[in-house]
Enzyme design. Structure first.
Site, PDB file in Angstrom:
ATOM      1  N   GLU A 228     -19.403  16.848   2.499  1.00 59.33           N
ATOM      2  CA  GLU A 228     -18.586  17.768   1.840  1.00 59.33           C
ATOM      3  C   GLU A 228     -19.130  17.712   0.325  1.00 59.33           C
ATOM      4  O   GLU A 228     -18.861  18.680  -0.517  1.00 59.33           O
ATOM      5  CB  GLU A 228     -17.114  17.228   1.706  1.00 59.33           C
ATOM      6  CG  GLU A 228     -16.642  17.625   3.313  1.00 59.33           C
ATOM      7  CD  GLU A 228     -15.308  17.060   3.527  1.00 59.33           C
ATOM      8  OE1 GLU A 228     -14.575  17.491   4.482  1.00 59.33           O
ATOM      9  OE2 GLU A 228     -14.934  15.870   3.100  1.00 59.33           O
TER      10      GLU A 228
ATOM     11  N   GLY B 273      -0.863   4.609   5.754  1.00 61.06           N
ATOM     12  CA  GLY B 273      -0.015   3.765   6.352  1.00 61.06           C
ATOM     13  C   GLY B 273       1.177   3.345   5.482  1.00 61.06           C
ATOM     14  O   GLY B 273       2.441   3.519   6.204  1.00 61.06           O
TER      15      GLY B 273
ATOM     16  N   GLY C  11       1.068  -1.079  -0.039  1.00 55.38           N
ATOM     17  CA  GLY C  11      -0.098   0.062  -0.064  1.00 55.38           C
ATOM     18  C   GLY C  11       0.873   1.321   0.077  1.00 55.38           C
ATOM     19  O   GLY C  11       1.846   1.342   0.591  1.00 55.38           O
TER      20      GLY C  11
ATOM     21  N   GLY D 203      -0.761   4.317   0.642  1.00 56.42           N
ATOM     22  CA  GLY D 203      -1.616   5.333   1.204  1.00 56.42           C
ATOM     23  C   GLY D 203      -0.808   5.806   2.551  1.00 56.42           C
ATOM     24  O   GLY D 203       0.344   5.845   2.483  1.00 56.42           O
TER      25      GLY D 203
HETATM   26  C1  LIG Z   1     -13.045  10.451   0.493  1.00 56.17           C
HETATM   27  C2  LIG Z   1     -12.452  10.171   1.673  1.00 56.17           C
HETATM   28  C3  LIG Z   1     -12.339  11.276   2.713  1.00 56.17           C
HETATM   29  C4  LIG Z   1     -11.681  10.925   3.901  1.00 56.17           C
HETATM   30  N1  LIG Z   1     -11.452  12.135   4.646  1.00 56.17           N
HETATM   31  C5  LIG Z   1     -10.608  12.240   5.760  1.00 56.17           C
HETATM   32  C6  LIG Z   1     -10.677  13.214   6.678  1.00 56.17           C
HETATM   33  O1  LIG Z   1     -10.825  14.350   6.355  1.00 56.17           O
HETATM   34  N2  LIG Z   1      -9.864  12.804   7.665  1.00 56.17           N
HETATM   35  C7  LIG Z   1      -9.360  11.574   7.898  1.00 56.17           C
HETATM   36  O2  LIG Z   1      -8.503  11.741   8.774  1.00 56.17           O
HETATM   37  N3  LIG Z   1      -9.470  10.594   7.332  1.00 56.17           N
HETATM   38  C8  LIG Z   1     -10.225  10.859   6.134  1.00 56.17           C
HETATM   39  N4  LIG Z   1     -10.155   9.753   5.380  1.00 56.17           N
HETATM   40  C9  LIG Z   1      -9.726   8.437   5.647  1.00 56.17           C
HETATM   41  C10 LIG Z   1      -8.346   8.198   5.578  1.00 56.17           C
HETATM   42  O3  LIG Z   1      -8.265   8.451   4.257  1.00 56.17           O
HETATM   43  C11 LIG Z   1      -8.079   6.721   5.901  1.00 56.17           C
HETATM   44  O4  LIG Z   1      -8.373   6.522   6.972  1.00 56.17           O
HETATM   45  C12 LIG Z   1      -6.762   6.387   5.322  1.00 56.17           C
HETATM   46  O5  LIG Z   1      -6.255   6.591   4.067  1.00 56.17           O
HETATM   47  C13 LIG Z   1      -6.299   5.216   5.643  1.00 56.17           C
HETATM   48  O6  LIG Z   1      -4.856   4.801   5.308  1.00 56.17           O
HETATM   49  P1  LIG Z   1      -4.331   3.340   4.950  1.00 56.17           P
HETATM   50  O7  LIG Z   1      -3.170   3.358   4.724  1.00 56.17           O
HETATM   51  O8  LIG Z   1      -5.130   2.403   5.793  1.00 56.17           O
HETATM   52  O9  LIG Z   1      -5.250   3.286   3.661  1.00 56.17           O
HETATM   53  P2  LIG Z   1      -4.942   3.878   2.266  1.00 56.17           P
HETATM   54  O10 LIG Z   1      -4.741   5.145   2.567  1.00 56.17           O
HETATM   55  O11 LIG Z   1      -6.706   3.867   1.766  1.00 56.17           O
HETATM   56  O12 LIG Z   1      -4.140   3.109   1.400  1.00 56.17           O
HETATM   57  C14 LIG Z   1      -4.311   2.000   0.842  1.00 56.17           C
HETATM   58  C15 LIG Z   1      -3.220   1.797  -0.176  1.00 56.17           C
HETATM   59  O13 LIG Z   1      -3.078   0.033  -0.288  1.00 56.17           O
HETATM   60  C16 LIG Z   1      -3.271   0.411  -1.898  1.00 56.17           C
HETATM   61  N5  LIG Z   1      -3.690  -1.277  -2.113  1.00 56.17           N
HETATM   62  C17 LIG Z   1      -4.963  -1.694  -1.736  1.00 56.17           C
HETATM   63  N6  LIG Z   1      -5.281  -3.154  -2.086  1.00 56.17           N
HETATM   64  C18 LIG Z   1      -4.038  -3.424  -2.493  1.00 56.17           C
HETATM   65  C19 LIG Z   1      -3.640  -4.561  -3.055  1.00 56.17           C
HETATM   66  N7  LIG Z   1      -4.360  -5.599  -3.071  1.00 56.17           N
HETATM   67  N8  LIG Z   1      -2.314  -4.647  -3.670  1.00 56.17           N
HETATM   68  C20 LIG Z   1      -1.586  -3.567  -3.671  1.00 56.17           C
HETATM   69  N9  LIG Z   1      -1.997  -2.275  -3.021  1.00 56.17           N
HETATM   70  C21 LIG Z   1      -3.182  -2.209  -2.801  1.00 56.17           C
HETATM   71  C22 LIG Z   1      -3.957   1.305  -2.177  1.00 56.17           C
HETATM   72  O14 LIG Z   1      -3.771   1.373  -3.781  1.00 56.17           O
HETATM   73  C23 LIG Z   1      -3.406   2.436  -1.595  1.00 56.17           C
HETATM   74  O15 LIG Z   1      -2.106   2.720  -2.021  1.00 56.17           O
HETATM   75  C24 LIG Z   1     -11.044   9.825   4.265  1.00 56.17           C
HETATM   76  C25 LIG Z   1     -11.330   8.827   3.135  1.00 56.17           C
HETATM   77  C26 LIG Z   1     -12.098   8.899   2.022  1.00 56.17           C
HETATM   78  C27 LIG Z   1     -12.272   7.920   1.346  1.00 56.17           C
END
Ligand SMILES: Cc1cc2nc3c(=O)[nH]c(=O)nc-3n(C[C@H](O)[C@H](O)[C@H](O)COP(=O)(O)OP(=O)(O)OC[C@H]3O[C@@H](n4cnc5c(N)ncnc54)[C@H](O)[C@@H]3O)c2cc1C
Length: 497
Positions: A192, A32, A28, A30
């Site tokens: 939003e 994290g 990922g 994102g």
């Molecule tokens: C529209 C929207 C608005 C938001 N607004 C807010 C806010 O205002 N404030 C706030 O704190 N949080 C907000 N959030 C929540 C926040 O974005 C998430 O909590 C955060 O992104 C989680 O981080 P993460 O690393 O777990 O996942 P993500 O940031 O979603 O990253 C996941 C990553 O994994 C990759 N991935 C997924 N599956 C696979 C796979 N099988 N193989 C390879 N790569 C893969 C994806 O491409 C991505 O790069 C919002 C979310 C959304 C959708």
């Protein structure tokens, strides 16, 4: 060492990997994935980040891409560029489809090509996708808001609806279904989106059309829950509802969507009344489902999954029975932690610190503790709600806080500057700089879904066709050069004479 098929060995760096060094794989890019990788920059490890997109996505601003305020590049810098100065980090594009916990390998695919990467430590940060609560068929007509593709498709649908309405209105036809926009889900994203579509219709576009009055567009925000923004509490929820209504958004609560089709959606109210809303443009912001990788991990480790598919992890964010595997962010179910960026960032930093500590022989850290820095949501320009500790803030002050926080957390100076410029244009003049909408943006997702193998079907299978194609390209180039050198261009040939 990674197994990479189809690599041109002449330009590959054979010395990139140090097999004796501790290998960390991060899934990922994102919040994290990126923050976890960055936190390992000084560690004596090799980090391989594998993600299915080549960018790091700032999801909180997706709604601004969908409504023409920001460009996609401003909220999605290339991960490769962000990490270019981090020598121990390698970025690979790929969709991870399996994780073999016993053999410590991760398998990913890109356009039908498979690669297997071994790890010593693994950080899984694959996030969450949209949930349609078992009604995935709704997705075709009501896109979610999780990716750049989603935001661009929605942008195309929103601006496209006004264009179609203008066409039909010019012929004297009814355009109500085209000028009705429905946002399902009254959480921060739904609020939003609804606020921005209302501003767009009622302010930005009001002078651009001749046959339709965009100020008459209906924007409906509906949710089965009894209040707007439940995590912000009753008081801020009520205040947000009031502000949205002042903007011209119809807020319909206790309304459950029972069906969605191309022309509209069926709704059942709390009292059992069934009704239909005719609306071509719908958007789904109602639920999340953790990455399917959590199921893969649960099946092998026996860890629990909750209703949203989130995996139960140990207090130190490791997978039960697999201390070398950390799971962070939206994928985890631990102490009712919310699905927000800070949970993913802090969790990933914690995991990175633990990995470094183990290499240095340090004692384990205390269990992961989330520090809540507060939450905020914008409603319209100059208006937001914010919750910081016990403080509840609304209006302009909350909006300025929102602006500052988002600017700080946007990755990259370049993006911060251009986003600020776009915000100045939008908030001071009501104009929007990013109104391009193409047919491909609107229809490509549906088209790709109709091809059984998706995009992989559109490229040659690995190792096939390349030789023939090369010969064909070389022949074309040779003929082009010959025509130029011999001065034959523009001459009438025997064949065409
Ligand atoms: C529209 C929207 C608005 C938001 N607004 C807010 C806010 O205002 N404030 C706030 O704190 N949080 C907000 N959030 C929540 C926040 O974005 C998430 O909590 C955060 O992104 C989680 O981080 P993460 O690393 O777990 O996942 P993500 O940031 O979603 O990253 C996941 C990553 O994994 C990759 N991935 C997924 N599956 C696979 C796979 N099988 N193989 C390879 N790569 C893969 C994806 O491409 C991505 O790069 C919002 C979310 C959304 C959708």
């Amino acid at each position: 060492m990674s197994v990479m098929p189809d690599v041109n060995t002449n330009s590959a760096h054979p010395d990139r990997h140090h097999p004796d060094r501790h290998q960390v794989v991060v899934i990922g890019s994102g919040f994290g994935g990126l923050f976890g990788t960055k936190a390992l920059r000084k560690a004596d490890v090799d980090v391989t980040m594998i993600a299915r997109t080549t960018h790091h996505l700032f999801q909180p601003l997706l709604y601004q891409v969908a409504t023409g305020i920001l460009s996609e590049g401003e909220i999605a810098p290339p991960t490769r560029e962000v990490l270019s100065k981090q020598d121990n980090a390698t970025v690979l594009l790929g969709d991870v489809q399996s994780i073999d916990l016993a053999n410590r390998t991760v398998t990913h695919h890109v356009l039908g090509r498979e690669a297997v990467t071994p790890y010593d430590s693994l950080i899984v940060a694959a996030g969450a996708g949209q949930s349609y609560f078992g009604n995935d068929q709704f997705a075709e007509f009501a896109p979610g808001m999780k990716s750049i593709d989603d935001a661009l498709e929605l942008r195309g649908r929103i601006f496209g609806a006004f264009e179609l309405a203008e066409n039909l209105a010019a012929k004297g036809e009814n355009v109500e279904h085209l000028l009705t926009f429905v946002v399902v889900g009254a959480g921060p994203t739904g609020v939003e989106m609804a606020g921005q579509i209302a501003e767009l219709a009622h302010r930005t576009l009001k002078r651009d059309f001749r046959f339709i009055n965009t100020k008459h567009a209906r924007v409906i925000l509906l949710d089965a829950a009894p209040q707007v923004l439940p995590p912000f509490g009753a008081k801020l929820g009520a205040k947000t509802k009031e502000t949205l209504e002042e903007l011209g958004v119809e807020v319909q609560l206790g309304a459950m969507v029972t069906d969605v089709d191309e022309r509209g959606l069926a709704v059942q109210d709390k009292d059992g009344t069934k009704r239909r809303i005719e609306a071509v443009t719908k958007m789904w912001a109602a639920g999340v489902q953790a990455s399917p990788l959590s199921r893969t991990l649960a099946e092998q480790s026996g860890a629990t999954l909750d209703r949203a598919g989130r995996i139960g992890v140990n207090p130190d964010l490791t997978l039960p029975g697999y201390p070398e595997v950390f799971v962070v962010g939206d994928m985890i179910a631990l102490n009712n932690l919310p699905g927000v960026a800070q949970v993913a960032i802090q969790g990933a930093k914690y995991a990175a610190k633990e990995i470094q500590g183990r290499i240095k022989g340090k004692a384990p850290q205390a269990p992961f503790k989330y520090f809540d820095k507060g939450s905020m949501a914008t409603i319209s320009r100059f208006d937001a709600v914010a919750m910081v500790g016990k403080l509840r803030i609304t209006g302009l002050i909350a909006w300025l806080m929102w602006l500052g926080v988002h600017l700080i957390y946007l990755t990259g100076f370049k993006n911060q500057v251009t986003a600020l410029l776009h915000w100045t244009v939008t908030f001071l003049s009501n104009d929007r700089s990013e109104r391009v909408a193409t047919e491909q943006q609107i229809f490509a997702r549906a088209a790709l879904q109709r091809i059984p193998g998706g995009a992989s079907e559109l490229v040659s299978a690995p190792g096939t066709g390349a030789v023939d194609r090369r010969a064909e390209l070389e022949a074309i180039a040779a003929e082009e050069a010959r025509l130029t050198d011999s001065g034959e261009r523009g001459q009438v040939s025997d064949r065409t004479a």
